[in-house]
Design an enzyme around this catalytic site. Structure first.
Site, PDB file in Angstrom:
ATOM      1  N   HIS A 580      72.695  78.131 -32.153  1.00 21.85           N
ATOM      2  CA  HIS A 580      72.829  78.897 -30.920  1.00 21.85           C
ATOM      3  C   HIS A 580      71.471  78.968 -30.232  1.00 21.85           C
ATOM      4  O   HIS A 580      70.451  78.530 -30.766  1.00 21.85           O
ATOM      5  CB  HIS A 580      73.333  80.318 -31.226  1.00 21.85           C
ATOM      6  CG  HIS A 580      72.389  81.097 -32.084  1.00 21.85           C
ATOM      7  ND1 HIS A 580      72.310  80.918 -33.448  1.00 21.85           N
ATOM      8  CD2 HIS A 580      71.450  82.036 -31.775  1.00 21.85           C
ATOM      9  CE1 HIS A 580      71.371  81.710 -33.945  1.00 21.85           C
ATOM     10  NE2 HIS A 580      70.834  82.392 -32.949  1.00 21.85           N
ATOM     11  N   ASP A 582      69.068  81.970 -28.103  1.00 24.98           N
ATOM     12  CA  ASP A 582      69.030  83.430 -28.082  1.00 24.98           C
ATOM     13  C   ASP A 582      69.302  84.063 -26.725  1.00 24.98           C
ATOM     14  O   ASP A 582      69.783  85.189 -26.659  1.00 24.98           O
ATOM     15  CB  ASP A 582      67.673  83.931 -28.606  1.00 24.98           C
ATOM     16  CG  ASP A 582      67.585  83.818 -30.117  1.00 24.98           C
ATOM     17  OD1 ASP A 582      68.626  83.589 -30.740  1.00 24.98           O
ATOM     18  OD2 ASP A 582      66.470  83.952 -30.662  1.00 24.98           O
ATOM     19  N   HIS A 652      68.804  76.789 -32.573  1.00 21.09           N
ATOM     20  CA  HIS A 652      68.469  76.945 -33.980  1.00 21.09           C
ATOM     21  C   HIS A 652      69.636  77.543 -34.739  1.00 21.09           C
ATOM     22  O   HIS A 652      70.555  78.125 -34.156  1.00 21.09           O
ATOM     23  CB  HIS A 652      67.234  77.836 -34.152  1.00 21.09           C
ATOM     24  CG  HIS A 652      67.387  79.184 -33.514  1.00 21.09           C
ATOM     25  ND1 HIS A 652      67.224  79.388 -32.154  1.00 21.09           N
ATOM     26  CD2 HIS A 652      67.708  80.402 -34.027  1.00 21.09           C
ATOM     27  CE1 HIS A 652      67.429  80.660 -31.855  1.00 21.09           C
ATOM     28  NE2 HIS A 652      67.737  81.305 -32.981  1.00 21.09           N
ATOM     29  N   ARG A 662      68.856  86.927 -48.930  1.00 22.39           N
ATOM     30  CA  ARG A 662      67.803  86.533 -47.989  1.00 22.39           C
ATOM     31  C   ARG A 662      67.557  87.680 -47.018  1.00 22.39           C
ATOM     32  O   ARG A 662      68.447  88.099 -46.291  1.00 22.39           O
ATOM     33  CB  ARG A 662      68.237  85.283 -47.226  1.00 22.39           C
ATOM     34  CG  ARG A 662      67.320  84.834 -46.079  1.00 22.39           C
ATOM     35  CD  ARG A 662      68.052  83.762 -45.290  1.00 22.39           C
ATOM     36  NE  ARG A 662      67.259  83.139 -44.233  1.00 22.39           N
ATOM     37  CZ  ARG A 662      67.218  83.540 -42.972  1.00 22.39           C
ATOM     38  NH1 ARG A 662      67.904  84.627 -42.611  1.00 22.39           N
ATOM     39  NH2 ARG A 662      66.508  82.891 -42.066  1.00 22.39           N
TER      40      ARG A 662
END
Length: 730
Positions: A580, A582, A652, A662
């Site tokens: 996508h 941002d 990204h 994570r």
């Protein structure tokens, strides 16, 4: 019903000539009945605009609303009359199938005339003569781009009808997402007393239901709900066909202008006009594919819109276990691309799943799709004939058109043009993707111990950087402890534990929430303050490194953790977060990125501050705009900071987290003070001993009435019908 092929084009021309003549016939003299008939909506619109500039607000609202209502009613009347007259002259039509040598064309003329008379009478009952005349292309442009709503939102504001003003503003903004003034107006409406989020309604949503269904189906696919996704895709296909048919009806029943006579002394005028009218109608109906496949606010249509839906549908049906339905849908898709290898392989797979070829061989494609393709091909043949022999211009809206439909002479001409274009492109230097963010990577790093590990060159992009040493191991452990103690499931996603993929759970924590928990003694207040301070640390580093020409404000800070679901990782092929951009909506097919809700268009700079690496997967990766070609990868580690501009040069995603947890601090920055994160200031006020309400009122100068820009942006997303309540974007 078969027609002699040699006469078919003449028959079509006759139909259009008579229908066109019907549209220019003058009705009788006016009467009292004419006062109740539909008036020309372009005249009503001009009247509303004149009243607007004369500041006659009540009159302006009345005329503008009447113009919109009249246009909508006229379209419905056309549809109704089309349906009522569909059977007119059918007896004459039945006589067309006769032996060669009979006067079949006279029967055709009789049929066309009866149908035209029916339409003339039907439309005349509802609309005045001038109301049926064609409007100018300028007026059509005004309505397509929803300019009446632009005037209406100001008019209703002047009349202090704020709910109607908000609705008009939103309706206009949907089709004009780059209109900054309207975006600011909408923000102002949100802060006004009596205006709620429910008031921001798209008044043209009836014409966009296929897009609402399309987005809903994609959302269900992402969530892995294949049964409901298949249902939604099926609804989307049906609605797309319906909208296309509605558009075609408007082409057939709208008034047509007779073309100018280009023959000498009018000798060839009638034949030329007949051909031109016929081809113009067919071209209009073919263009409906493009109209339906173009989102409001977009310039270009989505290519292969209907075939794409069928492709999604058969996959969803297969994964939902409805193999027979998947086979039928795949047969329908093969009507568009009969030699596509992937589709043929899928058909073989489905046949084997059903237990052999017998089941699939007896399955027929959808009759709706069969009629759609057959009719489209017949129209294309006539249009290409017109291009080759009658100097007619036609742009084919479809990629699937078979090569043999196009005359050989045209194919040769296009092939030569294509070769010249390719040769020219090969000589030119490839175009670079320009970053217009105003940032220029390569500045200084004002913190001792921080090193630049990867720059633009190493990351194969523009305005990208990896900095190490931003945090110590002790600080990483502190924030990880805070996340374990205070992060809540689905934070920012209305409590949905797995908003991105069913194979991972998602938890989040904001600075304000951490501050409040610190004051309540649930977590260590020092840990909450460190979370806040890290945002300032990152802001200082990136403001310097990217040489920002303006003040950089933090627009949102989110501590997020993704955890792999144990026992649910085998054969996994999805991503932890899909590719996508941002601050805009990426379209990999067209490589365009649209700055419109639900994207956070105010975001200018993005950052990830990693906290750990004791997990598998979870790499950040950058791609080209196709969302497929990976240009760089970054592996997480404690204290590693990744910063990049938030625009379309930096698509990204995150690879799947297949084991472990994570955690990362995600931050976004803006150059617009309006969109600064007011929650951070509220947290600071808590630590200074002030009440949150006082601090917020003081920070905003009373202008936003206790709301902040990020909240407004989040609420705007909820109303979009696509991605709802979205916070985490990295």
């Amino acid at each position: 019903m078969a027609l002699p092929s040699a006469h078919f084009s003449v028959y079509v021309a006759l139909q259009l000539v008579i229908f066109a003549l019907f549209n220019v016939i003058h009705f009788g003299s006016g009467s009292s009945h004419s006062l109740t008939l539909l008036q020309p909506y372009d005249f009503l619109y001009y009247s509303g605009v004149r009243a607007y500039f004369g500041e006659e607000w009540v009159k302006s609202a009345e005329f503008l609303e009447k113009s919109l209502q009249t246009r909508d009613t006229l379209f419905k009347v056309r549809r109704q009359c089309h349906d009522e007259c569909a059977t007119a002259g059918r007896n004459a039509l039945n006589k067309l199938d006769v032996d060669e040598g009979h006067n079949w064309d006279l029967w055709a003329l009789d049929w066309v005339q009866q149908k035209a008379e029916c339409l003339k009478f039907c439309l005349g009952k509802s609309a005045s003569l001038v109301g049926l005349l064609p409007v100018s292309t300028d007026i059509e442009y005004e309505f397509v781009y929803r300019n009446p709503y632009n005037f209406l939102q100001v008019t209703y504001y002047k009349l202090e009808k704020l709910q109607k003003a908000a609705s008009a503003a939103h309706t206009y903004f949907v089709a004009n997402p780059n209109h900054l003034e309207m975006r600011n107006n909408m923000e102002k409406y949100r802060h006004m007393d009596g205006v709620t989020q429910d008031d921001f309604q798209d008044r043209e949503i009836e014409h966009e239901r296929h897009w609402v269904l399309y987005d809903a189906a994609l959302h269900l696919e992402t969530a892995g709900d294949w049964r409901r996704a298949a249902e939604k895709w099926n609804e989307c296909v049906k609605e797309t066909l319906r909208q296309t048919e509605e558009c075609r009806v408007q082409c057939e029943t709208a008034s047509l202008r007779l073309p100018e006579d280009r023959g000498e002394d009018g000798i060839h005028g009638a034949y030329e006009k007949a051909a031109a009218l016929s081809l113009s109608l067919l071209s209009c109906q073919q263009s409906c594919v493009t109209q339906v496949a173009t989102r409001p606010g977009r310039i270009s249509a989505q290519e292969d819109y209907l075939p794409t839906q069928l492709e999604h549908l058969h996959i969803a049906q297969f994964k939902a276990g409805d193999i027979s339905a998947a086979v039928q849908t795949l047969h329908s898709l093969l009507l568009f691309y009969p030699t596509d290898k992937d589709n043929l392989d899928n058909l073989q797979l489905y046949s084997e799943t059903l237990g052999g070829d017998k089941e699939s061989a007896s399955t027929q494609p959808s009759q709706e799709i069969v009629r759609y393709v057959r009719r489209s091909l017949q129209e294309k043949k006539l249009l290409y004939f017109g291009m080759e022999n009658l100097d007619f211009t036609f742009t084919d809206p479809d990629l699937w058109t078979p090569e043999d439909v196009v005359p050989e002479s045209l194919r040769e001409s296009w092939s030569a043009e294509k070769e010249q274009m390719i040769e020219k492109m090969n000589k030119e230097e490839p175009l670079e993707d320009v970053d217009d963010s105003g940032f220029y990577a390569g500045g200084s790093v004002p913190q001792e111990g921080v090193t630049i590990t990867m720059d633009d060159q190493a990351l194969n992009g523009t305005n990208r950087a990896v900095l190490d040493g931003v945090m110590t191991q002790k600080e990483c452990d502190t924030i990880l402890r805070l996340a374990s103690a205070a992060a809540s499931a689905g934070d920012g996603y209305r409590g949905r534990r797995s908003p991105h993929t069913p194979h991972e759970t998602f938890e989040g924590l904001t600075v304000l929430r951490a501050a409040k928990l610190g004051q309540e003694g649930v977590v260590n207040e020092t840990d909450a303050k460190l979370l806040h301070e890290l945002g300032e640390r990152v802001r200082t580093l990136l403001h310097s490194y990217f040489r920002s020409p303006a003040v950089l404000f933090i627009t949102f800070t989110h501590l997020v953790c993704r955890s792999a679901v144990a026992g649910d990782q085998e054969g996994r092929v999805d991503l932890s977060h899909p590719v996508h951009v941002d601050n805009c909506l990426l379209e990999p097919e067209t490589k365009l990125c649209w700055k419109e809700p639900p994207a956070f268009v105010h975001r200018d700079l993005s950052a990830l501050l990693y906290l750990n690496d004791n997990f598998d997967g979870g790499e950040l990766f950058f791609t080209n705009r196709d969302a497929k070609t990976v240009t760089a990868r970054v592996s997480p580690s404690c204290g590693r900071l990744v910063g990049f501009s938030s625009g379309p040069v930096n698509p990204h995603g995150v690879t799947a987290v297949t084991s472990g947890r994570r955690c990362v601090l995600a931050l976004w920055f803006t150059k617009e003070k309006l969109y600064r994160d007011m929650e951070r200031e509220e947290a600071e006020a808590l630590w200074r001993g002030k009440s949150g309400g006082e601090a917020k009122q003081e920070a905003e100068g009373g202008a936003t009435q206790g709301r902040n820009a990020r909240q407004a942006s989040t609420e705007r997303s909820r109303g979009s019908g696509r991605v709802q309540g979205r916070r985490d974007e990295l």
